[in-house]
Design an enzyme around this catalytic site. Structure first.
Site: not given
Ligand code: SER
Length: 313
Positions: A53, A36-37, A13, A143
């Protein structure tokens, strides 16, 4: 001397729009896109592209030597919702790709790095409103843990090895050229597509979940402004807070209704609700404004008008 740029995760994105913008600015040949693609056709045709990669150190080192790369934008990552499903894969991708570029910079094979952090570094114990630059973090998602750790390592490599690494805590990003994938803030992109195609949208977050958001043009401009700032003006070597707007699903729906009066939103919160609930609702970026003069240009109304204008066929 010509400085060549490598974008890792160029088909994502942010990577897509960053690649277009950097190619416009510096010329297509000096901006090497990698992922990677393969990505969308217009990106693939706009200049050099390599399959890569980012967790493979040797492949990355070879590519950097071949193209005489000086600056790297590491945009490859697994986002919040997907990372909850594949914690070890997320940790492996998000951390090892970062170590690879940090180590290449430590060995003086590249001289500048951009690495994105996120509002996900904050957690349930963080003050939710106007979250300051320095505060309790304690992220509760896979994350967020990877981004928080990444911030610590960036600062460490800067302090120990003088690595010129720069970072922003992006809010949720809204764009029309490439869809996001696997994030908690993705609803704020999907909603525009569905508003145009179906005149209705079922949101996976509840009506009053307020999150920090930003239109992609602002995010790209912030990234370039940070990267172009003088070395000594960058006082924060973990990651800078960055803010533009905050809104809830019901507020974005109301802004769409002004353009598409028959648009209807309904709510079916899923597992992503808990992730959203652990994040700030608004961000204080005064340190960013002071250090390198950041000002956002897009509010919700302008974002909605621009999204609908560009997405309608
Ligand atoms: N936009 C991201 C997510 O929703 C946050 O950094 O994972």
């Amino acid at each position: 001397m010509q400085k060549n740029i490598l974008i890792i995760g160029a088909c994502g994105q942010i990577g897509t729009e960053l690649t277009f913008t950097l190619r416009e600015k510096h010329g297509s040949d000096v901006v090497i896109a990698s992922d990677i693609r393969e990505g969308n056709e217009s990106l693939m045709e706009s200049g050099p592209f390599e399959l890569l990669d980012a967790t493979d150190y040797d492949a990355l080192e070879e590519l950097i030597a071949y193209y005489e790369i000086d600056e790297v934008y590491l945009m490859a990552a697994m986002l919040s919702a997907t990372a909850e499903k594949f914690p070890m894969r997320a940790w492996n991708l998000n951390m090892n790709s970062l170590f690879n570029v940090l180590n290449l910079a430590k060995e003086k094979k590249i001289s500048k790095i951009f690495w994105p952090s996120s509002i996900a570094v904050f957690g349930p114990n963080t003050p939710r409103e106007n979250t300051p630059q320095n505060t309790i973090m304690e992220p509760s998602t896979v994350y967020g843990i990877s981004k928080q750790s990444g911030e610590r390592w960036c600062e460490y490599y800067h302090n120990k090895f003088e690595v010129d690494v720069r970072s922003i805590r992006y809010p949720g990003l809204i764009s029309w050229k490439t869809m996001p994938g696997g994030g908690t803030t993705d609803y704020a992109v999907e909603i525009y597509h569905k508003a145009l195609s179906d005149k209705s949208y079922t949101c996976f977050l509840s009506a009053n979940t307020s999150l920090p958001m930003m239109f992609m043009d602002d995010a790209i401009r912030a990234t370039l402004e940070l990267m172009e700032s003088d070395y000594n003006t960058i006082k924060v070597r973990s990651a800078y807070n960055l803010s533009a707007m905050s809104f809830t699903p019901s507020e974005i729906a109301a802004s769409i209704t002004k353009h598409i009066p028959e648009f209807k939103i309904s709510y079916e919160p899923d597992s992503r609700q808990a992730i959203a609930d652990s994040w700030p609702s608004s961000i204080d970026d005064s340190k960013t404004q002071t250090d390198w003069g950041w000002r956002a240009a897009f509010d919700l109304e302008r974002t909605t008008a621009t999204m609908l204008e560009n997405l309608k066929v």
